[in-house]
Write an enzyme that holds these catalytic residues in place. Structure first.
Site, PDB file in Angstrom:
ATOM      1  N   CYS A 129      41.677  39.533  36.442  1.00 56.35           N
ATOM      2  CA  CYS A 129      41.158  39.371  37.802  1.00 56.35           C
ATOM      3  C   CYS A 129      41.390  40.617  38.664  1.00 56.35           C
ATOM      4  O   CYS A 129      40.498  41.035  39.420  1.00 56.35           O
ATOM      5  CB  CYS A 129      41.783  38.142  38.469  1.00 56.35           C
ATOM      6  N   HIS A 241      43.011  38.116  45.890  1.00 53.04           N
ATOM      7  CA  HIS A 241      43.897  39.209  45.476  1.00 53.04           C
ATOM      8  C   HIS A 241      43.608  40.448  46.329  1.00 53.04           C
ATOM      9  O   HIS A 241      42.446  40.769  46.611  1.00 53.04           O
ATOM     10  CB  HIS A 241      43.661  39.583  44.010  1.00 53.04           C
TER      11      HIS A 241
END
Length: 342
Positions: A129, A241
């Site tokens: 990710c 994130h």
């Protein structure tokens, strides 16, 4: 006519997000199957207006589908990925198991779409990710000035550790105000009101496997000559994130040029005002498709250096969205074939 699609890991955070995004982008689906472990047989998940009941991974006939999106963890991918690919469908796998396999393309469609032209095992890997959002930001800059070195520190949300990670943050946050935070189970230390500089297992050189993944995956996707060092940190954020990125280039690239290059790049939104609130935080990225770039500025500590802030929804671009975009890429290139069933 649409495709016959199966989502393996249908009850997980990323699996459910895959259903949502397939519907949002109107990917051509003729028949959808929700696949999970035996303990989840009959569990209901939604796909558009349909309610699907989960089918058993071990009993499902994968030869009758055209495309399989997998997000059930590395052990399931290891046990089932090649079996499923051998049955005929193209597999897009979200685990780390196949990423460094030389016969499996590791793909971010905005960065290396040509990699899908050869799929020897019928398997395509989705990157980590944190790598996914990073390489989207690095690609247009690398094309312009060639990147020598990247230093990145991540601020990774608990959803990257699955539902258990999200539940632990929630329970500990509530507990702090009542009887005290319950002890950690998913994470190594308390995550509520804390940050943990440890994601995945430690390696012999002192880096964690998450940090290693960012380096080797960036090299495989973008350029093997790029040197990258990472420090990966878990933070008490539910979704999204963030990354602080310092880049050293072979040739000069000033901040205004970089800003314009990034504004024109696919999959990127630049929000970069030098004022209060003139940047993106993970909160604003939740539920969104782009990689957001803010705080673009010269790094005066190296020749030809730039620094920037990079944010994205890790359940989307970091996982489910990238997988669906790979499927769209296959469709657009005519590489996804619809089987004729007897």
């Amino acid at each position: 006519m649409g495709y016959r699609v199966a989502v393996v890991g249908a009850t997980g955070n990323v699996g459910r997000e895959m259903f949502n995004i397939l519907e949002e982008v109107k990917f051509p689906v003729d028949k959808m199957h929700a696949i999970a472990s035996r303990k989840s047989i009959g569990v209901e998940v939604s796909f558009g207006n349909e309610i699907l009941k989960c089918e058993d991974l071990e009993q499902f006939d994968f030869s009758k589908v055209d495309l399989v999106l997998m997000s059930a963890g590395g052990s399931i991918s290891k046990a089932w990925g090649e079996k499923i690919g051998a049955a005929g469908p193209i597999v897009i796998d979200n685990s780390s198991h196949f990423r460094m396999d030389p016969d499996v393309p590791l793909v971010v469609p905005e960065v290396n779409p040509e990699a899908v032209n050869s799929i020897p095992k019928n398997i395509i890997a989705n990157p980590n990710c944190s790598t996914a959002q990073l390489v989207v930001a690095l690609k247009p800059l690398h094309d312009e000035a060639k990147i020598k070195r990247v230093v990145v520190s991540t601020y990774q949300s608990v959803s990257g550790a699955g539902k258990e990670g999200m539940d632990e943050l929630w329970d500990q946050t509530k507990g702090v105000y009542v009887l005290g935070a319950p002890p950690p189970k998913k994470f190594t230390k308390q995550i509520a009101f804390n940050v943990i500089p440890h994601i995945d297992v430690f390696m012999d050189d002192g880096f964690t496997k998450e940090e290693w993944k960012m380096a080797v995956e960036t090299q495989k996707i973008l350029d093997p000559a790029i040197k990258l060092t990472a420090t990966c940190v878990r933070v008490p954020v539910m979704v999204g994130h963030s990354e602080s990125v310092n880049v050293e280039f072979e040739s000069p690239l000033d901040e205004d040029e970089a800003r314009e290059i990034l504004r024109e790049a696919d999959g990127i939104v630049v929000v970069d005002k030098r004022e209060d609130g003139g940047y993106i935080t993970p909160k604003e990225s939740q539920g969104e498709f782009p990689v957001y770039i803010s705080r673009i500025r010269k790094d005066p500590t190296v020749e030809n250096g730039l620094a920037f802030w990079c944010v994205s929804d890790n359940l989307r671009k970091g996982a489910a969205l990238n997988a669906v975009q790979i499927a769209q890429l296959l469709h657009d290139k005519g590489l996804l074939k619809r089987k004729v069933l007897a």
